[in-house]
Scaffold this motif. Structure first.
Motif, PDB file in Angstrom:
ATOM      1  N   VAL A  33      76.958  32.305  -1.819  1.00  0.00           N
ATOM      2  CA  VAL A  33      77.192  32.339  -0.375  1.00  0.00           C
ATOM      3  C   VAL A  33      75.951  32.901   0.313  1.00  0.00           C
ATOM      4  O   VAL A  33      75.352  33.873  -0.140  1.00  0.00           O
ATOM      5  N   ILE A  34      75.564  32.254   1.414  1.00  0.00           N
ATOM      6  CA  ILE A  34      74.378  32.669   2.158  1.00  0.00           C
ATOM      7  C   ILE A  34      74.816  33.514   3.351  1.00  0.00           C
ATOM      8  O   ILE A  34      75.822  33.214   3.996  1.00  0.00           O
ATOM      9  N   THR A  35      74.093  34.586   3.613  1.00  0.00           N
ATOM     10  CA  THR A  35      74.463  35.453   4.728  1.00  0.00           C
ATOM     11  C   THR A  35      73.659  35.081   5.967  1.00  0.00           C
ATOM     12  O   THR A  35      72.447  34.864   5.875  1.00  0.00           O
ATOM     13  N   VAL A  36      74.338  34.997   7.116  1.00  0.00           N
ATOM     14  CA  VAL A  36      73.622  34.880   8.387  1.00  0.00           C
ATOM     15  C   VAL A  36      73.706  36.243   9.066  1.00  0.00           C
ATOM     16  O   VAL A  36      74.779  36.842   9.160  1.00  0.00           O
ATOM     17  N   ASP A  37      72.551  36.733   9.482  1.00  0.00           N
ATOM     18  CA  ASP A  37      72.467  38.118   9.936  1.00  0.00           C
ATOM     19  C   ASP A  37      72.840  38.241  11.413  1.00  0.00           C
ATOM     20  O   ASP A  37      71.989  38.324  12.294  1.00  0.00           O
ATOM     21  N   VAL A  38      74.144  38.258  11.675  1.00  0.00           N
ATOM     22  CA  VAL A  38      74.631  38.402  13.049  1.00  0.00           C
ATOM     23  C   VAL A  38      74.270  39.798  13.574  1.00  0.00           C
ATOM     24  O   VAL A  38      73.930  39.975  14.744  1.00  0.00           O
ATOM     25  N   GLU A  39      74.311  40.779  12.674  1.00  0.00           N
ATOM     26  CA  GLU A  39      73.942  42.136  13.056  1.00  0.00           C
ATOM     27  C   GLU A  39      72.528  42.168  13.640  1.00  0.00           C
ATOM     28  O   GLU A  39      72.264  42.765  14.678  1.00  0.00           O
ATOM     29  N   ASP A  40      71.618  41.478  12.961  1.00  0.00           N
ATOM     30  CA  ASP A  40      70.232  41.462  13.411  1.00  0.00           C
ATOM     31  C   ASP A  40      70.085  40.686  14.722  1.00  0.00           C
ATOM     32  O   ASP A  40      69.313  41.072  15.597  1.00  0.00           O
ATOM     33  N   ALA A  41      70.849  39.591  14.845  1.00  0.00           N
ATOM     34  CA  ALA A  41      70.770  38.810  16.092  1.00  0.00           C
ATOM     35  C   ALA A  41      71.191  39.669  17.276  1.00  0.00           C
ATOM     36  O   ALA A  41      70.552  39.661  18.333  1.00  0.00           O
ATOM     37  N   ARG A  93      53.152  33.501   1.470  1.00  0.00           N
ATOM     38  CA  ARG A  93      52.639  33.040   0.172  1.00  0.00           C
ATOM     39  C   ARG A  93      53.548  33.525  -0.958  1.00  0.00           C
ATOM     40  O   ARG A  93      53.804  32.794  -1.923  1.00  0.00           O
ATOM     41  N   ASN A  94      54.066  34.751  -0.841  1.00  0.00           N
ATOM     42  CA  ASN A  94      54.968  35.276  -1.869  1.00  0.00           C
ATOM     43  C   ASN A  94      56.272  34.483  -1.947  1.00  0.00           C
ATOM     44  O   ASN A  94      56.967  34.531  -2.947  1.00  0.00           O
ATOM     45  N   GLN A  95      56.605  33.778  -0.855  1.00  0.00           N
ATOM     46  CA  GLN A  95      57.807  32.938  -0.871  1.00  0.00           C
ATOM     47  C   GLN A  95      57.500  31.534  -1.368  1.00  0.00           C
ATOM     48  O   GLN A  95      58.364  30.657  -1.314  1.00  0.00           O
ATOM     49  N   GLY A  96      56.262  31.291  -1.776  1.00  0.00           N
ATOM     50  CA  GLY A  96      55.926  29.980  -2.330  1.00  0.00           C
ATOM     51  C   GLY A  96      55.190  29.065  -1.370  1.00  0.00           C
ATOM     52  O   GLY A  96      54.961  27.898  -1.687  1.00  0.00           O
ATOM     53  N   VAL A  97      54.828  29.555  -0.170  1.00  0.00           N
ATOM     54  CA  VAL A  97      54.071  28.730   0.767  1.00  0.00           C
ATOM     55  C   VAL A  97      52.589  28.825   0.393  1.00  0.00           C
ATOM     56  O   VAL A  97      52.064  29.927   0.208  1.00  0.00           O
ATOM     57  N   LEU A  98      51.933  27.680   0.263  1.00  0.00           N
ATOM     58  CA  LEU A  98      50.524  27.677  -0.107  1.00  0.00           C
ATOM     59  C   LEU A  98      49.661  27.918   1.125  1.00  0.00           C
ATOM     60  O   LEU A  98      49.943  27.397   2.198  1.00  0.00           O
ATOM     61  N   LEU A  99      48.606  28.703   0.977  1.00  0.00           N
ATOM     62  CA  LEU A  99      47.692  28.968   2.087  1.00  0.00           C
ATOM     63  C   LEU A  99      46.423  28.135   1.891  1.00  0.00           C
ATOM     64  O   LEU A  99      45.850  28.125   0.803  1.00  0.00           O
ATOM     65  N   CYS A 100      46.008  27.454   2.960  1.00  0.00           N
ATOM     66  CA  CYS A 100      44.801  26.638   2.923  1.00  0.00           C
ATOM     67  C   CYS A 100      43.983  26.907   4.176  1.00  0.00           C
ATOM     68  O   CYS A 100      44.484  27.479   5.144  1.00  0.00           O
ATOM     69  N   VAL A 101      42.746  26.451   4.153  1.00  0.00           N
ATOM     70  CA  VAL A 101      41.867  26.614   5.306  1.00  0.00           C
ATOM     71  C   VAL A 101      41.336  25.248   5.724  1.00  0.00           C
ATOM     72  O   VAL A 101      40.970  24.435   4.873  1.00  0.00           O
ATOM     73  N   ARG A 144      63.144  29.980   4.884  1.00  0.00           N
ATOM     74  CA  ARG A 144      63.790  29.675   3.605  1.00  0.00           C
ATOM     75  C   ARG A 144      65.029  30.563   3.509  1.00  0.00           C
ATOM     76  O   ARG A 144      64.959  31.721   3.913  1.00  0.00           O
ATOM     77  N   VAL A 145      66.119  30.022   2.972  1.00  0.00           N
ATOM     78  CA  VAL A 145      67.305  30.877   2.826  1.00  0.00           C
ATOM     79  C   VAL A 145      67.621  31.154   1.372  1.00  0.00           C
ATOM     80  O   VAL A 145      68.524  31.913   1.064  1.00  0.00           O
ATOM     81  N   ALA A 146      66.882  30.529   0.466  1.00  0.00           N
ATOM     82  CA  ALA A 146      67.066  30.822  -0.954  1.00  0.00           C
ATOM     83  C   ALA A 146      65.745  30.531  -1.636  1.00  0.00           C
ATOM     84  O   ALA A 146      65.033  29.618  -1.240  1.00  0.00           O
ATOM     85  N   LEU A 147      65.409  31.332  -2.627  1.00  0.00           N
ATOM     86  CA  LEU A 147      64.160  31.128  -3.348  1.00  0.00           C
ATOM     87  C   LEU A 147      64.459  30.827  -4.800  1.00  0.00           C
ATOM     88  O   LEU A 147      65.310  31.471  -5.402  1.00  0.00           O
ATOM     89  N   THR A 148      63.758  29.845  -5.385  1.00  0.00           N
ATOM     90  CA  THR A 148      63.874  29.627  -6.821  1.00  0.00           C
ATOM     91  C   THR A 148      62.724  30.380  -7.496  1.00  0.00           C
ATOM     92  O   THR A 148      61.762  30.773  -6.845  1.00  0.00           O
ATOM     93  N   SER A 149      62.852  30.546  -8.807  1.00  0.00           N
ATOM     94  CA  SER A 149      61.764  31.231  -9.505  1.00  0.00           C
ATOM     95  C   SER A 149      60.499  30.389  -9.421  1.00  0.00           C
ATOM     96  O   SER A 149      59.387  30.899  -9.405  1.00  0.00           O
TER      97      SER A 149
END
Lengths: 592, 98
Positions: free
Chosen positions: A185-193, A285-293, A391-396
């Protein structure tokens, strides 16, 4: 049409929602079931509009308000009538634990502990009901957490007293998060909103008394937006690459004019804002997004900043690829997308120049473009407001992706240049310290084996695609042998990068033989074949057959059979003796 | 409860016609919110004779009136706005004079 913003008027939202409903063509249909403890309908037009901006045409199935348990448990519930793509559960503590909260406000010592216990039991039950619904439901389940109330019965005393509603709410949010994080189950952060909007602005008691909807019109739009950002990544692939401009984007000033000592980048002032931006980028980048220039600069000047400036947080090894030249940015983006093998629609392009941003928007409308605000202090907030990066879920695999590019960067830094001698090449291969293991796959590896048969195009003898259940079936069938190859070198692990499938019935025949492009050019295929043949030599037959099915993409594999001792057969196949002794790969250590 | 009294007095004691321009702007807003053709709306339009003006439309309409006209509608006011004419007279009375 420009994307809707959270300050759009109710008129605009309602008109737009009506036109989306009238003509949802071009949008992916998304059937959303909602069980909420309050009247949720006022949120739906805005939610529908925000989802449409992400390419999704929502339709809603809403169960009667404040019947969350009944809706989730009852097999006759409307949530079970038609297959849903998604279920949204939106509880509020005021309804879920209303009685306990009332008890709390009596301030009687025994009532306080009873109320606290009852609330925690209630939240545990909620988590358990949502989790068991999620096990049998169609599509993912999203559950909201508990937001701060606009005021408390105890007022300022709430901060100190053991009957504190605020403290109980915080504990219950931790409970809920703990329970749900053990499930899918994925949490939506209503508290934060609510916190972002401010509780004083988020609620409208008039709405509550008239219609049992607790929120203000203004907050309703923000909550809908936040929910849409939690839903969209489940159905729309998130961006994979951030491509950055350099001057006045990654640092202040122009490197070609100001020089490495003159650009704004450091511990205070404007320079500190650019450092903060770089740190925010590394978090993606730690979530898997590649950084380019992609920068218009002299390559040497620009790279020197990455290598030598003490305040740089992003270093050259963090970049998956770069284009530093005087070409059009759109050309650089297309080249980067080819090099990284991703679509241009999975690129977020960040630049300070309105001209460059416009050029990219015009030539490559699929690219998400972020023009950085002129005040660098605002860049981090602008970056984090890009929904394509959510992203709401990360794979290894996500977490490991950027690291694999860093390892590859190090490998490339020692690789011989084009035109090197054979001796230099073989010294390079020796210096890698390659180790391979060839073995049967474990049952939890069948997904990766199937994925490789689906995705590998270049070094693939027969390009036979197989699903996970098909691989499972072959693995348990004694007339088939499935082999996998894992590899590592002194820079790091390649992981499971090779598959060979042999049919051992009336004769031995290689049905599939493939290697991921990650490992090509290192002679691993020879070691792989040798290991497979060694295994086959223990069973009947002294000849092994193979087949080559040419495709437009598998050019790299076409010389594999003739260069490894296979000869043509009259039936158009290939064969060689099983004896593996003739296959030598002195630069590769074979682990057994 | 001042809002409540005020609306009562407007509705029962001084049923004046609202200004034409205000009524037409409100009609436009309601037509967008409820999804009905603006030519079908009049001073007499109300939830009882306009099926599209349901409780959810009413919630969005009240929100839109507050946004568009800069007025605040109390709970009692909201419960007493029975027709488009009522709404127009209410906004007319509430709006700050130019």
């Amino acid at each position: 049409m420009a994307p809707l913003t959270t300050d759009a008027s109710t008129r605009t939202i309602l008109s737009r929602w009506r036109s989306i409903l009238a003509d949802p063509s071009g949008l992916r249909p998304l059937r959303i079931g909602i069980a909420a403890s309050y009247t949720v309908e006022p949120l739906l037009p805005a939610l529908g509009c925000f989802l449409a901006d992400r390419g999704l045409a929502a339709t809603f199935v809403v169960t009667p308000f404040n019947q969350i348990y009944q809706s989730l448990v009852d097999p006759q519930s409307t949530l079970r009538e038609a297959p849903l793509d998604l279920t949204l559960v939106l509880p509020r503590l005021e309804e879920l634990c209303g009685r306990a909260l009332h008890e709390l406000s009596t301030l009687a010592p025994e009532a306080i502990s009873t109320a606290r216990g009852a609330s925690r039991a209630e939240v545990a039950q909620l988590a358990s009901v949502v989790a068991s619904y999620a096990r049998t439901s169609n599509g993912p389940v999203i559950c909201g957490n508990f937001a701060k109330a606009p005021s408390s019965p105890l007022g300022v005393l709430d901060a100190t007293h053991e009957a504190s509603e605020g403290q109980l709410r915080r504990e219950l949010n931790v409970d809920l998060w703990r329970s749900l994080s053990q499930t899918h189950v994925i949490t939506v952060d209503v508290e934060d909103a609510v916190a972002q909007c401010g509780a004083a602005n988020a609620y409208d008691d008039r709405m509550w008394h008239v219609s049992r909807h607790p929120y203000s019109v203004a907050f309703g739009k923000q909550l809908a937006y936040w929910i849409s950002r939690t839903i969209a990544p489940l159905f729309v692939a998130p961006a994979k690459v951030i491509v950055l401009d350099l001057d006045n984007t990654l640092w202040g000033g122009v490197i070609g004019e100001d020089g490495i000592g003159g650009i704004a980048l450091g511990d205070s002032g404007l320079g500190s804002a650019y450092v903060a931006f770089q740190e925010a980028l590394l978090a993606y980048r730690n979530q898997g997004v590649l950084l380019c220039v992609a920068s218009k600069n002299n390559e040497r000047d620009a790279l020197e900043v990455f290598d030598k400036h003490s305040a740089m947080r992003i270093r050259r090894e963090h970049l998956a690829a770069y284009r530093i030249n005087w070409n059009r940015k759109s050309d650089s983006l297309v080249e980067l997308s080819r090099e990284l093998n991703v679509g241009v629609d999975s690129i977020v392009f960040i630049d300070d120049s309105p001209t460059e941003c416009e050029e990219v928007r015009h030539v490559l409308p699929q690219v998400t473009v972020l023009q950085v605000p002129s005040d660098p202090a605002l860049i981090v907030a602008a970056l984090r407001s890009v929904p394509a990066l959510d992203r709401v879920a990360l794979t290894s695999e996500d977490r490991a992706r950027a690291e694999q590019y860093r390892i590859e960067f190090e490998r490339q830094s020692v690789a011989p240049k084009a035109g090197s001698t054979a001796r230099e090449l073989s010294e390079y291969l020796r210096s890698l310290g390659l180790k391979v293991t060839v073995r049967r796959p474990t049952t939890d590896e069948s997904a990766r084996v199937a994925q490789l048969t689906q995705k590998t195009n270049q070094f693939n003898l027969t390009t036979i695609r197989r699903t996970e259940p098909e691989i499972d079936a072959l693995m348990s069938d004694p007339t088939w042998r499935v082999f996998v190859l894992t590899a590592s070198d002194r820079f790091g692990d390649y992981g499971l990068v090779g598959v060979c499938i042999v049919r051992a019935a009336e004769r031995l025949e290689i049905d599939s033989f493939l290697l991921s492009c990650r490992i090509l050019g290192r002679g691993v295929e020879t070691a792989f074949l040798a290991c497979v043949l060694r295994d086959l030599s223990t069973i009947k037959g002294d000849t092994v057959y193979a087949n080559l099915v040419e495709t437009p993409k598998n050019v790299p594999v076409r010389q594999f059979l003739p260069s490894h001792g296979f000869a043509h057969t009259p039936e158009g196949k290939w064969k060689r003796p099983v004896n593996p002794e003739s296959l030598n790969t002195p630069h590769i250590e074979i682990a057994t | 409860m001042s809002g409540f009294t005020e609306v009562r007095s407007i509705r029962y004691a001084r049923p004046m016609s609202p200004p034409e321009s205000l009524l037409s702007k409100l009609s436009l807003v309601l037509s967008e919110i409820a999804g009905v053709n603006v030519t079908l709306l009049s001073e007499q339009s109300s939830p009882s004779n306009l099926p599209e003006w349901d409780s959810m439309t009413n919630i969005h309409f009240i929100g839109a009136i507050e946004e568009e006209f800069g007025v605040t509608i109390s709970t009692a006011d909201a419960l007493n706005l029975h027709s488009l004419g009522d709404v127009a007279r209410f906004v007319e009375a509430k709006q700050p004079r130019a």
